[in-house]
Write an enzyme that holds these catalytic residues in place. Sequence first.
Site, PDB file in Angstrom:
ATOM      1  CD  GLU A 166      -2.906  -1.230   2.297  1.00  0.00           C
ATOM      2  OE1 GLU A 166      -2.364  -1.460   3.403  1.00  0.00           O
ATOM      3  OE2 GLU A 166      -4.131  -1.099   2.148  1.00  0.00           O
TER       4      GLU A 166
ATOM      5  CD  GLU B   5      -3.566  -6.347   4.153  1.00  0.00           C
ATOM      6  OE1 GLU B   5      -3.673  -7.065   3.129  1.00  0.00           O
ATOM      7  OE2 GLU B   5      -2.712  -5.450   4.257  1.00  0.00           O
TER       8      GLU B   5
END
Length: 684
Positions: free
Chosen positions: A105, A125
């Site tokens: 990210e 995640e």
Amino acid sequence: MTAHYEVRGAVAVITLDNPPVNGLGFATRAATAAGVERAEADPAVTAVVITGAGKAFSGGADIKEFGSPKALAEPNLLSLISVVENCSKPVVAAVHSVCMGGGLELSLGCHYRVAQTGTKVALPEVKLGLLPGAGGTQRLPRALGVEPALNMIVSGEPVEAQMLAMVPGQKLFDKIVDADVVDAAVKFAEEVSEKRPLPKVRELKARHPNAEAYFQFARNMVGGMSKNFPAPLRCLETVASAVNMKFDDGMRVEREGFMALMLTPESKALRHLFFAERVASKISDVPEDTPLRDIRRVGVIGAGTMGGGISMNFLNAGIPVTILETKQEALDRGVATIKKNYESQVKKGKLKEDKYAQRMALLSTTLNYADLGDADLIIEAVFEEIGVKEAVFKQLDEVAKPGAILASNTSTLDVDKIASFTKRPQDVVGMHFFSPANVMKLLEVVRGKATAKDVLATVMAIGKKIKKTAVVSGVCDGFIGNRMIEQYSRQAGFLLDEGCSPQQVDKAVEKFGFAMGPFRMGDLAGNDIGWAIRKRRAVERANMKYSASADRLCDDYLPGKRDAIPSPVVEEMLAKHREAIRAQKRDISDEEIVHRLVFALVNEAAHLLEEGIAQRASDVDMVYLTGYGFPIFRGGPMCYADTVGLFNVVQAMKRFAKNPMDDGAFWTPAPLLARLVAEGKSFT
Ligand code: NAI
């Protein structure tokens, strides 16, 4: 310092440095943001490169900060990414080795990305029951394309950078290099230093030619595959908003999804499992730097069901094994079974022919104890009779070299007693594998009174090497797992007395998420084994109440059959049995079935903790998740009890205790459980 700053020519290089994988903890985030500001302020700097020191670009969130306020302290990851993205000079990510989660990210907030071949790229995640919460769901579809991004986010699996670079039209990587990625990124930064406007992933469009149909199709697929887990579908809906909404609106959807998932019991369970796995290998009084004994050769005594499976674990890890038996036929049978197992893997394409050959070449057999003289670890898996064990350990004591570890795979016998058959009890330990031993993850490492610390540390390490989840247990009948399962089975028996059919109990337990209900498990393992154990215990523990219903089941046992076949004979037999014990048949809810079985595990485990047999509640959970098919999404019996609330667990136990058909005394809350409730605490 957890990020370094240097200037090469006109390019500032910021290097994340937070071993082992440059987790984006508070100090690293702050130092990175400070580096960007410094580069911005320096007129001699025209561009910035961000990279990672050592073995990773960044593995994402810093697990040491998980769940603590530090994880959110400013600059949080979103703020850092915004500092990077808004930098007035081009920022180039130089990614290598590992670029995952928050690391990916962060790189997506950079204006350009240069990657080294072989970099493992992932947004994992979902494996913790979450979704990427720092823009990953919005930026990855924009940079990589909707379908590959959705695949990565929903699966959490890593993909190598050069594969991603082959996706048509992708803007994830500007360059893939084999050579030093930082040199390449600095050169790239010099080339683009004058280019304006700076490209931002947030300004790209995430497009799909048939978005609506595609997402509907994906919804069906993902929904079907993730029944008990809410995260994958939530990931999907969040990626859909990258297509349907403006960037900032999509970011809001992502935030809401992240917060909602964070509160789900499923995510709590997965995060619990993640930490439980890491902590299980630690033993409170055995320092982490305890020197290990070298394990180069392994001996296995007994080529039966367990001996064969145990041997395969070591062959798979490239460690030579010698199996000892009393008769050549037994050796031949054992080796044939090992071959059959490997050949079926080869047939299914799970094992290459040459690997199979390599493994078999590591295997030797013998009828002679002297051939075990050079083994560093010898594991006994002979008949479960103390006399047989005694003979074996006395001979091992004669031939084993000094310092060799002598392990027993016994499931019920006293490891201290076994150790006493030798003159080296410090070298004796239990290694309790589960059947089939080459498949099941769980390894209970049984610590005897005399077991040396370096023996324990070595066995824990070797457990990891053969890809097991090793959990330490003290010595007691059944160790952690089987001592608990006995209480669970006892409850299953009482439920039959009170009117449940075996199928009803199994169904309720399987609906709760267990791989298999207690009676199906009994059919598979052989109900007669349980009966034999109960008969032995009936002598040892004359005051423990058991239901005789399970013994009656053995009367209806088809030789050689292990399937769970609903049987009218069983029904009739149970009816007669209930009459004989004057039981009142009543309707029992699925919830009562599940809670009696699971809370029986929990109460027994609380005793195990109190007695020091189990080190910590999360170890108990690991035993049940890896050895007994406890539903992963519930995080194990102790995690489940915490989710229900220990106060409520004890309330239910008080209700069960009043049931005349049950064993009221058992339901007295274990002292530890009572204490935790009184203090308003939980197991974890
Ligand atoms: P098994 O009956 O399949 O194999 C035992 C083997 O040991 C036989 O091949 C036998 O010939 C050999 N043997 C007997 N006496 C011997 C001696 N003096 N020297 C050398 N070999 C000898 O039994 P299984 O199921 O493999 O069990 C072995 C041990 O593992 C037992 O202690 C059992 O409690 C334990 N165990 C079994 C589990 C299971 O699910 N079967 C699970 C965990 C532990």
